[in-house]
Design a protein around this motif. Structure first.
Motif, PDB file in Angstrom:
ATOM      1  N   GLN A 157       9.968   5.883  -9.634  1.00  0.00           N
ATOM      2  CA  GLN A 157      11.405   5.841  -9.320  1.00  0.00           C
ATOM      3  C   GLN A 157      11.575   5.145  -7.964  1.00  0.00           C
ATOM      4  N   ILE A 158      11.993   3.867  -8.045  1.00  0.00           N
ATOM      5  CA  ILE A 158      12.046   3.005  -6.860  1.00  0.00           C
ATOM      6  C   ILE A 158      13.407   2.318  -6.800  1.00  0.00           C
ATOM      7  N   ASP A 159      13.988   2.265  -5.588  1.00  0.00           N
ATOM      8  CA  ASP A 159      15.222   1.497  -5.375  1.00  0.00           C
ATOM      9  C   ASP A 159      15.078   0.621  -4.134  1.00  0.00           C
ATOM     10  N   GLY A 160      15.694  -0.554  -4.172  1.00  0.00           N
ATOM     11  CA  GLY A 160      15.825  -1.363  -2.955  1.00  0.00           C
ATOM     12  C   GLY A 160      14.757  -2.408  -2.743  1.00  0.00           C
ATOM     13  N   GLU A 161      13.825  -2.559  -3.697  1.00  0.00           N
ATOM     14  CA  GLU A 161      12.797  -3.600  -3.483  1.00  0.00           C
ATOM     15  C   GLU A 161      13.489  -4.958  -3.312  1.00  0.00           C
ATOM     16  N   ASN A 176       0.832  -1.202   0.000  1.00  0.00           N
ATOM     17  CA  ASN A 176       0.000   0.000   0.000  1.00  0.00           C
ATOM     18  C   ASN A 176       0.868   1.253   0.000  1.00  0.00           C
ATOM     19  N   LEU A 177       1.889   1.255   0.846  1.00  0.00           N
ATOM     20  CA  LEU A 177       2.740   2.449   0.969  1.00  0.00           C
ATOM     21  C   LEU A 177       3.646   2.622  -0.240  1.00  0.00           C
ATOM     22  N   LEU A 178       4.117   1.500  -0.778  1.00  0.00           N
ATOM     23  CA  LEU A 178       4.967   1.578  -1.984  1.00  0.00           C
ATOM     24  C   LEU A 178       4.186   2.240  -3.112  1.00  0.00           C
ATOM     25  N   MET A 179       2.946   1.827  -3.301  1.00  0.00           N
ATOM     26  CA  MET A 179       2.127   2.412  -4.382  1.00  0.00           C
ATOM     27  C   MET A 179       1.839   3.874  -4.099  1.00  0.00           C
ATOM     28  N   ALA A 180       1.468   4.181  -2.843  1.00  0.00           N
ATOM     29  CA  ALA A 180       1.123   5.574  -2.503  1.00  0.00           C
ATOM     30  C   ALA A 180       2.320   6.499  -2.707  1.00  0.00           C
ATOM     31  N   ALA A 181       3.502   6.019  -2.330  1.00  0.00           N
ATOM     32  CA  ALA A 181       4.704   6.869  -2.346  1.00  0.00           C
ATOM     33  C   ALA A 181       5.131   7.246  -3.765  1.00  0.00           C
ATOM     34  N   THR A 182       4.699   6.469  -4.770  1.00  0.00           N
ATOM     35  CA  THR A 182       5.173   6.756  -6.142  1.00  0.00           C
ATOM     36  C   THR A 182       4.718   8.133  -6.615  1.00  0.00           C
ATOM     37  N   LEU A 183       3.593   8.617  -6.060  1.00  0.00           N
ATOM     38  CA  LEU A 183       3.063   9.927  -6.495  1.00  0.00           C
ATOM     39  C   LEU A 183       3.148  10.964  -5.387  1.00  0.00           C
ATOM     40  N   ALA A 184       3.810  10.604  -4.270  1.00  0.00           N
ATOM     41  CA  ALA A 184       3.948  11.578  -3.170  1.00  0.00           C
ATOM     42  C   ALA A 184       4.998  12.623  -3.564  1.00  0.00           C
ATOM     43  N   LYS A 185       4.881  13.827  -2.974  1.00  0.00           N
ATOM     44  CA  LYS A 185       5.898  14.854  -3.263  1.00  0.00           C
ATOM     45  C   LYS A 185       7.151  14.537  -2.443  1.00  0.00           C
ATOM     46  N   GLY A 186       8.295  14.390  -3.139  1.00  0.00           N
ATOM     47  CA  GLY A 186       9.533  14.157  -2.387  1.00  0.00           C
ATOM     48  C   GLY A 186       9.844  12.670  -2.245  1.00  0.00           C
ATOM     49  N   THR A 187      10.766  12.416  -1.307  1.00  0.00           N
ATOM     50  CA  THR A 187      11.314  11.061  -1.167  1.00  0.00           C
ATOM     51  C   THR A 187      10.692  10.332   0.023  1.00  0.00           C
ATOM     52  N   THR A 188      10.364   9.064  -0.202  1.00  0.00           N
ATOM     53  CA  THR A 188       9.872   8.181   0.877  1.00  0.00           C
ATOM     54  C   THR A 188      10.883   7.061   1.068  1.00  0.00           C
ATOM     55  N   VAL A 189      11.162   6.756   2.338  1.00  0.00           N
ATOM     56  CA  VAL A 189      12.026   5.610   2.656  1.00  0.00           C
ATOM     57  C   VAL A 189      11.224   4.657   3.556  1.00  0.00           C
ATOM     58  N   LEU A 190      11.024   3.433   3.064  1.00  0.00           N
ATOM     59  CA  LEU A 190      10.303   2.429   3.864  1.00  0.00           C
ATOM     60  C   LEU A 190      11.346   1.519   4.495  1.00  0.00           C
ATOM     61  N   LYS A 191      11.362   1.471   5.828  1.00  0.00           N
ATOM     62  CA  LYS A 191      12.343   0.637   6.537  1.00  0.00           C
ATOM     63  C   LYS A 191      11.651  -0.590   7.155  1.00  0.00           C
ATOM     64  N   ASN A 192      12.408  -1.684   7.209  1.00  0.00           N
ATOM     65  CA  ASN A 192      11.858  -2.966   7.655  1.00  0.00           C
ATOM     66  C   ASN A 192      10.686  -3.377   6.754  1.00  0.00           C
ATOM     67  N   ALA A 193      10.852  -3.090   5.462  1.00  0.00           N
ATOM     68  CA  ALA A 193       9.825  -3.396   4.454  1.00  0.00           C
ATOM     69  C   ALA A 193       9.812  -4.903   4.179  1.00  0.00           C
ATOM     70  N   ALA A 194       8.682  -5.400   3.694  1.00  0.00           N
ATOM     71  CA  ALA A 194       8.592  -6.815   3.311  1.00  0.00           C
ATOM     72  C   ALA A 194       9.452  -7.042   2.064  1.00  0.00           C
ATOM     73  N   ARG A 195       9.972  -8.255   1.921  1.00  0.00           N
ATOM     74  CA  ARG A 195      10.919  -8.566   0.830  1.00  0.00           C
ATOM     75  C   ARG A 195      10.371  -9.620  -0.123  1.00  0.00           C
ATOM     76  N   GLU A 196       9.081  -9.975   0.037  1.00  0.00           N
ATOM     77  CA  GLU A 196       8.482 -11.037  -0.783  1.00  0.00           C
ATOM     78  C   GLU A 196       8.643 -10.793  -2.286  1.00  0.00           C
ATOM     79  N   PRO A 197       8.750 -11.826  -3.076  1.00  0.00           N
ATOM     80  CA  PRO A 197       8.824 -11.683  -4.545  1.00  0.00           C
ATOM     81  C   PRO A 197       7.658 -10.886  -5.125  1.00  0.00           C
ATOM     82  N   GLU A 198       6.525 -10.907  -4.448  1.00  0.00           N
ATOM     83  CA  GLU A 198       5.362 -10.144  -4.940  1.00  0.00           C
ATOM     84  C   GLU A 198       5.613  -8.638  -4.812  1.00  0.00           C
ATOM     85  N   ILE A 199       6.406  -8.243  -3.801  1.00  0.00           N
ATOM     86  CA  ILE A 199       6.780  -6.825  -3.644  1.00  0.00           C
ATOM     87  C   ILE A 199       7.735  -6.437  -4.775  1.00  0.00           C
ATOM     88  N   VAL A 200       8.688  -7.313  -5.054  1.00  0.00           N
ATOM     89  CA  VAL A 200       9.650  -7.056  -6.132  1.00  0.00           C
ATOM     90  C   VAL A 200       8.914  -6.925  -7.448  1.00  0.00           C
TER      91      VAL A 200
END
Ligand code: EPZ
Length: 422
Positions: free
Chosen positions: A207-211, A171-195
């Motif tokens: 613009q996403i890094d670190g999935e 939910n947050l990954l999708m929301a952050a794509t259109l947020a103003k500025g930079t979002t950093v999600l820490k302790n994020a899930a690493r499942e292949p579905e997230i990737v």
């Protein structure tokens, strides 16, 4: 309600095609809300949950067409006609909560029913809400609905999950794509579905890094464009069907299977005496000798042993040599398959989050009842190995996550048929 009847004992041999991932598709579909251009998903699974998500998106005004008998989904949300996800749809499928972040990001407001719990647990959504609040959303919970708004638009922020949550990360990954500025999600899930979701969003211009790592960084952009994306292989369907030859003593090649998607699971199978071989077409699986040996299992977030394969592994371990202990650390009530397996002669003691399984020589067929998606398929697996006839009722649970299960298993020699209920 349909039932599935199995006459156990046949060794399964042959090939089983693995479909696209239900849990990837359920987060890829709401991504259409982030853009007014078309999103095409290929390799989509044909499941009732996908049809439920289709209904939900259509209720918001999105266009969703299932092409090539459902394997291609053409989505477009040029104009939303509603921003309300109704309880009567959301209660059927908790993944409906995944329209909240995208709707907020796109139009700055949304009303989404609280999903409520399900058989395996209370399933709260507090992390979804805390994360969206960190991005500036104003949330008001009343009458069983989340009333969300963010007049000036979402703003990037640093948010650390107190514990791993797949859905909240999505939910947050999708929301952050259109947020103003930079979002950093820490302790994020690493499942292949997230990737998979991140790769699709990137194709849409995000613009996403670190999935796939615990830290995902998203640089917000003004808009996203359309894309075409192939849904990743379903690692849970894969793991489930890998067990079919093991519990029955045959050899099956799971077409499309990739070892990297099920590494922890395959490692556990290796310890139990199972051969898993990556071939150019998929994963070839068989047990190395007459009976698997007991192993202990602890469910953890990816890359650990998946909770969605715990019930299926328990069915196998009911027939293993020795005693296994399974610890379920993700959900508070995910052993409901145990009483049904006990009806088939299994020896299982459940204490809180631990189940102790003592293997028996042979399970016995019996009438059993599906209680949730993965429990239902564990009963199918047990029925394949059991002596005599097993009747699994309430298989609507099964149809949420497994397409044509009786065809796929029947093609490998299983004596299995679906009885259409009233
Ligand atoms: C996803 O559910 C999957 N569903 C589940 O698969 C899977 O079991 C689960 O991830 C764990 O891998 C889909 O992707 C549609 P979580 P999700 O948020 O996102 C608690 C299946 O069989 N939690 O990672 O709901 C939660 O109660 C299904 O295909 C909070 O407390 O799982 C659980 O105990 C079943 N607050 C734990 O965290 C929150 O805000 C992990 O849940 C969110 C979650």
């Amino acid at each position: 309600m349909d039932s599935i009847v199995i006459r156990g004992g046949a060794a399964l041999n042959g090939e089983i095609p693995i479909a696209g991932a239900k849990n990837a598709c359920l987060t890829l579909m709401p991504a259409t809300l982030l853009s007014d251009e078309p999103l095409t998903l290929t390799n989509a699974p044909r499941l009732s949950d996908i049809r439920t998500m289709t209904t939900l998106l259509q209720s918001l005004g999105a266009e969703v067409s299932a092409l090539q008998s459902g394997q291609v989904l053409a989505l477009s949300s040029h104009d939303l006609t509603s921003h309300t996800a109704d309880y009567d749809i959301v209660r059927k499928m908790r993944a409906s909560i995944l329209v909240l972040g995208p709707m907020l990001a796109r139009d700055g407001h949304a009303v989404v029913s609280l999903p409520g719990g399900c058989a395996i647990g209370a399933r709260p959504v507090d992390l979804h809400l805390k994360g969206l609040q960190a991005l500036g959303a104003d949330l008001d919970l009343r009458d069983g609905y989340i009333h969300a708004k963010v007049p000036g638009g979402l703003k990037g922020a640093v948010f650390e999950f107190p514990f791993v949550s797949v859905g909240a990360t999505e939910n947050l990954l999708m929301a952050a794509t259109l947020a103003k500025g930079t979002t950093v999600l820490k302790n994020a899930a690493r499942e292949p579905e997230i990737v998979d979701l991140a790769q699709c969003l990137r194709k849409m211009g995000a613009q996403i890094d670190g999935e796939g790592t615990p830290t995902i960084t998203i640089q917000g952009v003004d808009r996203l464009h359309g894309a075409t994306h192939a849904v990743v292989t379903d690692r849970i369907e894969l793991g489930t069907y890998m067990l079919a030859p093991v519990i029955t003593g045959g050899t099956v090649e799971c077409l499309g299977g990739r070892l990297d998607l099920v590494a922890a699971f395959a490692e556990k199978l290796d310890a139990a005496g199972v051969s898993v071989e990556q071939t150019p077409r998929g994963l070839k699986v068989s047990r190395r000798n007459g009976r698997v040996n007991a192993v202990d299992v602890i469910t953890e977030p990816f890359p650990g042993f998946p909770t969605d394969l715990q019930a299926q592994m328990m069915a196998l371990l009911c027939t293993a040599e020795g005693t296994s202990v399974l610890e379920e650390k993700i959900f508070e009530n995910r052993f409901m398959h145990a009483p049904e397996l006990i009806r088939m002669g299994a020896k299982i003691d459940v204490h809180g989050g631990h189940a102790t399984v003592t293997g028996v020589d042979r399970l016995k067929g019996a009438p059993v009842m599906a209680t949730d998606l993965r429990a239902s398929v564990s009963l199918i697996l047990a029925g394949l190995a059991a002596e005599g006839e097993t009747v699994v009722s309430r298989v609507y649970h099964l149809d949420r996550g497994y397409e044509r299960v009786e065809e796929k298993l029947g093609a490998c020699g299983a004596q299995i048929e679906r009885i259409t209920g009233q």
